[in-house]
Design a protein around this motif. Structure first.
Motif, PDB file in Angstrom:
ATOM      1  N   CYS A 180      -3.752  -0.105  -7.066  1.00 31.52           N
ATOM      2  CA  CYS A 180      -3.995  -0.571  -5.556  1.00 31.52           C
ATOM      3  C   CYS A 180      -3.894  -2.003  -5.802  1.00 31.52           C
ATOM      4  O   CYS A 180      -4.321  -2.603  -4.751  1.00 31.52           O
ATOM      5  CB  CYS A 180      -5.159  -0.106  -5.351  1.00 31.52           C
ATOM      6  N   ASP A 183      -5.600   3.933  -6.055  1.00 29.14           N
ATOM      7  CA  ASP A 183      -5.425   3.525  -4.898  1.00 29.14           C
ATOM      8  C   ASP A 183      -6.714   3.274  -4.176  1.00 29.14           C
ATOM      9  O   ASP A 183      -7.456   4.118  -3.999  1.00 29.14           O
ATOM     10  CB  ASP A 183      -4.376   4.288  -4.302  1.00 29.14           C
ATOM     11  N   GLN A 184      -7.060   2.056  -3.486  1.00 25.70           N
ATOM     12  CA  GLN A 184      -8.095   1.818  -2.522  1.00 25.70           C
ATOM     13  C   GLN A 184      -9.432   1.629  -3.499  1.00 25.70           C
ATOM     14  O   GLN A 184     -10.436   2.028  -2.808  1.00 25.70           O
ATOM     15  CB  GLN A 184      -8.343   2.637  -1.526  1.00 25.70           C
TER      16      GLN A 184
END
Length: 300
Positions: free
Chosen positions: A19, A285-286
């Motif tokens: 990310c 991710d995130q």
């Protein structure tokens, strides 16, 4: 320990997409392709940032001391190339006030952080670079200002590496003997637009022979704690132990004392243990973003 190792293994192996937000100087270099790929920060970006830091620091005598310390602690290039840093930070006030015991992962390139409660891995808080968020069962889980604390452990544990950016002012002070050894002494202050408490200052002691940090003096001026101005009494943290991880030397113990009028150690007030230090090349991710079931820290 098993709980922490399991969490670290999950972060390390389960995901293949980083990310990592592309650094600003990469936004014109196919940044969309980079963001869509699994990658570590490009070596070119690391080389550029390290070169700028080296040039800026070596302009002054104080900066030269800081640069030598970065080299002695493993090198700024290695610090950035290693990836996200993770560790358990157990802050234990001796007066019985709130203990702060979390496992955290920190994006050292963009100053983002995610903390997970050591005793309850379903509770977490973080800083995504713009907003602070909290995910907890109730208001008693984190009985302290999580926005302030999101990056505070980094700034206590990761000197001298956190001194490479803009807005940091260095002042060379008179050398001092500390625990029988001569120290170079550098005072750190910040520009008005840097962080939530730009009036904070730190005074770092560097062993003149090894260039390793021996102690840190500091104040806290966070406006939420001091709405009418002012700051906490000055304290001093001694480094009680150090560990090398991925060629980077970081403390594994800090002891905080009140500072007396003659700049000596007074009452012992806080014990800090730093453990489970690791560097993680990728995160989900995130990973640092506010979870759907979390609240902004201002709303908790």
């Amino acid at each position: 320990m098993k709980l922490i190792l399991n969490f670290a293994i999950l972060v390390f192996f389960l995901f293949v997409v980083s990310c990592k937000e592309a650094p600003k100087d990469l936004e014109t270099e196919n940044s969309q392709e980079l963001l869509a790929a699994s990658y570590a920060i490009p070596q070119k970006w690391i080389e550029n940032r390290v070169a700028i830091a080296k040039e800026n620091l070596n302009v002054t005598e104080a900066g030269k001391i800081v640069w030598k310390s970065m080299e002695a602690h493993g090198g700024l290039d290695t610090w950035y190339a290693n990836g996200y840093v993770s560790f358990r930070f157990d802050y234990q006030p001796l007066d019985g006030s709130t203990r702060r015991n979390t496992y955290q992962v920190i994006d050292t390139w963009n100053n983002k952080a995610k903390h997970t409660a050591y005793a309850d891995t379903t509770s977490s808080f973080g800083w995504d670079g713009k907003e602070a968020w909290v995910k907890a069962k109730d208001s008693t889980t984190f009985q302290y200002d999580t926005k302030f604390w999101a990056l505070t452990p980094l700034y206590l544990a990761a000197y001298p590496f956190v001194l490479d950016g803009e807005g940091v002012q260095l002042e060379l002070l008179k050398q001092k003997v500390y625990k029988g050894k001569l120290q170079d002494v550098v005072k750190i202050t910040f520009d008005a637009n840097v962080g939530d408490a730009p009036d904070d200052y730190y005074v770092l002691y560097f062993d003149v022979e090894t260039h390793i940090i021996s102690a840190i003096r500091y104040i806290v001026s966070y406006p939420e704690y001091f709405p009418n101005g002012g700051h906490s009494p000055e304290k001093i943290m001694e480094v009680t132990g150090q560990t090398v991880t991925n060629s980077i030397l970081l403390p594994n113990g800090l002891k905080t004392y009140m500072l007396t009028e003659n700049e000596e150690m007074g009452e012992y007030v806080t014990k800090i243990e730093i453990s489970d230090v690791a560097f993680v090349p990728q995160v989900p991710d995130q990973f640092f973003s506010k979870p759907a079931d979390a609240k902004l820290a201002s709303e908790k």
